[in-house]
Design an enzyme around this catalytic site. Sequence first.
Site, PDB file in Angstrom:
ATOM      1  N   HIS A  63      57.587  14.746  13.332  1.00  0.00           N
ATOM      2  CA  HIS A  63      56.349  15.235  12.334  1.00  0.00           C
ATOM      3  C   HIS A  63      55.244  14.935  13.589  1.00  0.00           C
ATOM      4  O   HIS A  63      54.223  14.337  13.263  1.00  0.00           O
ATOM      5  CB  HIS A  63      56.114  13.925  11.498  1.00  0.00           C
ATOM      6  CG  HIS A  63      56.832  14.725   9.394  1.00  0.00           C
ATOM      7  ND1 HIS A  63      56.972  13.818   9.251  1.00  0.00           N
ATOM      8  CD2 HIS A  63      57.664  15.726   9.307  1.00  0.00           C
ATOM      9  CE1 HIS A  63      57.577  14.157   8.073  1.00  0.00           C
ATOM     10  NE2 HIS A  63      57.557  15.072   8.049  1.00  0.00           N
ATOM     11  N   GLU A  86      49.172  21.610  11.421  1.00  0.00           N
ATOM     12  CA  GLU A  86      50.634  21.782  12.969  1.00  0.00           C
ATOM     13  C   GLU A  86      50.975  23.333  12.849  1.00  0.00           C
ATOM     14  O   GLU A  86      51.257  23.482  14.306  1.00  0.00           O
ATOM     15  CB  GLU A  86      52.496  21.585  11.587  1.00  0.00           C
ATOM     16  CG  GLU A  86      52.182  19.862  11.536  1.00  0.00           C
ATOM     17  CD  GLU A  86      53.240  20.006  10.789  1.00  0.00           C
ATOM     18  OE1 GLU A  86      53.502  19.908   9.584  1.00  0.00           O
ATOM     19  OE2 GLU A  86      54.435  19.751  10.902  1.00  0.00           O
ATOM     20  N   ARG A 116      57.929  25.884  16.041  1.00  0.00           N
ATOM     21  CA  ARG A 116      58.559  24.728  15.928  1.00  0.00           C
ATOM     22  C   ARG A 116      59.848  24.573  15.803  1.00  0.00           C
ATOM     23  O   ARG A 116      60.986  25.376  16.285  1.00  0.00           O
ATOM     24  CB  ARG A 116      58.104  24.385  14.680  1.00  0.00           C
ATOM     25  CG  ARG A 116      58.463  23.029  14.244  1.00  0.00           C
ATOM     26  CD  ARG A 116      58.441  22.847  13.061  1.00  0.00           C
ATOM     27  NE  ARG A 116      58.431  21.356  12.772  1.00  0.00           N
ATOM     28  CZ  ARG A 116      58.967  20.935  11.542  1.00  0.00           C
ATOM     29  NH1 ARG A 116      59.033  22.095  10.676  1.00  0.00           N
ATOM     30  NH2 ARG A 116      59.130  19.443  10.921  1.00  0.00           N
ATOM     31  N   ASN A 120      58.310  29.359  12.112  1.00  0.00           N
ATOM     32  CA  ASN A 120      58.424  28.096  12.132  1.00  0.00           C
ATOM     33  C   ASN A 120      60.344  28.091  11.394  1.00  0.00           C
ATOM     34  O   ASN A 120      60.285  28.832  10.392  1.00  0.00           O
ATOM     35  CB  ASN A 120      57.935  27.278  10.857  1.00  0.00           C
ATOM     36  CG  ASN A 120      58.598  25.907  11.184  1.00  0.00           C
ATOM     37  OD1 ASN A 120      59.443  25.397  10.872  1.00  0.00           O
ATOM     38  ND2 ASN A 120      57.880  24.863   9.609  1.00  0.00           N
ATOM     39  N   ARG A 156      64.760  11.478   0.169  1.00  0.00           N
ATOM     40  CA  ARG A 156      65.757  10.969   0.791  1.00  0.00           C
ATOM     41  C   ARG A 156      64.671   9.415   0.708  1.00  0.00           C
ATOM     42  O   ARG A 156      64.130   8.791   0.234  1.00  0.00           O
ATOM     43  CB  ARG A 156      64.735  10.822   2.165  1.00  0.00           C
ATOM     44  CG  ARG A 156      65.427  12.401   2.832  1.00  0.00           C
ATOM     45  CD  ARG A 156      64.839  12.891   4.409  1.00  0.00           C
ATOM     46  NE  ARG A 156      64.311  14.060   4.126  1.00  0.00           N
ATOM     47  CZ  ARG A 156      63.410  14.140   5.159  1.00  0.00           C
ATOM     48  NH1 ARG A 156      63.063  13.478   5.856  1.00  0.00           N
ATOM     49  NH2 ARG A 156      62.973  15.993   4.962  1.00  0.00           N
TER      50      ARG A 156
END
Length: 397
Positions: A179, A383, A90, A7, A240
């Site tokens: 996601h 993941e 990823r 990743n 965010r």
Amino acid sequence: MKILVINCGSSSLKYQLIDSTTEKAMAVGLCERIGIDGRLVHTKAGEEKLTFEKPLPNHEAAVQAVLTALTDQGHGVISALSEIEAVGHRVVHGGERFVGSVVIDDEVIAAIRECNDLAPLHNPANLIGIDACRKLMPGVPMVAVFDTAFHQTMPKKAYTYALPYEYYDKYKVRRYGFHGTSHSYVSRRAAEIAGLDYENSKIIVCHLGNGASISAVLNGKSIDTSMGLTPLEGLVMGTRSGDIDPAIIEFIAKKEGKSLDEIMNLLNKKSGVYGLSGVSSDFRDLEAAAMQGNERAKEATEVFVYRTAKYVGAYVAAMNGVDAIAFTAGLGENDRKIRAQICSYLGYLGVEVDAVRNDVRGKEAVISADASKVKVLAVPTNEELAIARDTVALVQK
Ligand code: ADP
């Protein structure tokens, strides 16, 4: 098979070496400060983490450092690089082109590059990681697993923004969602744990970490999710804003004389519970502050919880019902109070959380009471394992 999962970010690279037979990570680690100075944090399964200050001038040096660590006589886990049979990468944005994982070739790389516009911070870094691995492991098959792919099953009514249509035609401005690897993995696990037939179920996944998103998974397919063209839309997050009135952008720009770049930075990095509380983006800090009477920290958590609960309601409407609600990621897996607070809005659905069952951290668990009309679960996301599984499936084809 032994699968290296990568990743890659702009200055960091996370990795895991996964044995696909046991589905366990043999080693996990992180290269940080790539292009600045360099640090490698490597952990062999079952052992203490090791930190090496190591010059990492670029991503190729980082991948080389990872391969050296994995084959090291002391803290390594394989004796030769040839034991790594495939690499899973990823990739954040696959646009409309990628509806699932793919084996990487030159054409795939070109197509990922075409999506760079949509994720300018992430995709170029992902490509640099792929490039470095291809150079250092020639002939080893590589697979790209996209954050957006799982959500490509969203119907048009869910992914369309009410903007002039030309912007979709010209630039593919639409909702994509992120996601996806986590929503896919967690929804399937939730079905298994709850004893539901995945292909015939209504599941809502709340991925609540620093970045937070929620999805409606109907019969094993994502039909809606809260993030949009970018990961800024939807839930309140660590830093965010999530959903806001778009007119706020002009309003603040005019009042404060800020540029668009400055406003976007504010919405991405200075908002969310961090901006609201003025304390931290980390919910553990917020909770500590709230306990000491910090009202804004308490309010920030309330705004976060309320927004999440509203989205759950929206997705119950989208699916005309819900069988299970699964909580995952840093907060969802660990924070029983946040889970309980969100569920306290869902009594009308017959949701009943069992306080004793809910007292879990980082473990798979059904946290609803037996009498609850909807199963509520905590499901740690994985993941990397999902990426490794896709990689094995594609490489063995
Ligand atoms: P990211 O999006 O960066 O991967 P994570 O999934 O790691 O984020 O989630 C980070 C959030 O999870 C933080 O707000 C943190 O407070 C929360 N969190 C992580 N571990 C725990 C814990 N043990 N208890 C409560 N909250 C936790």
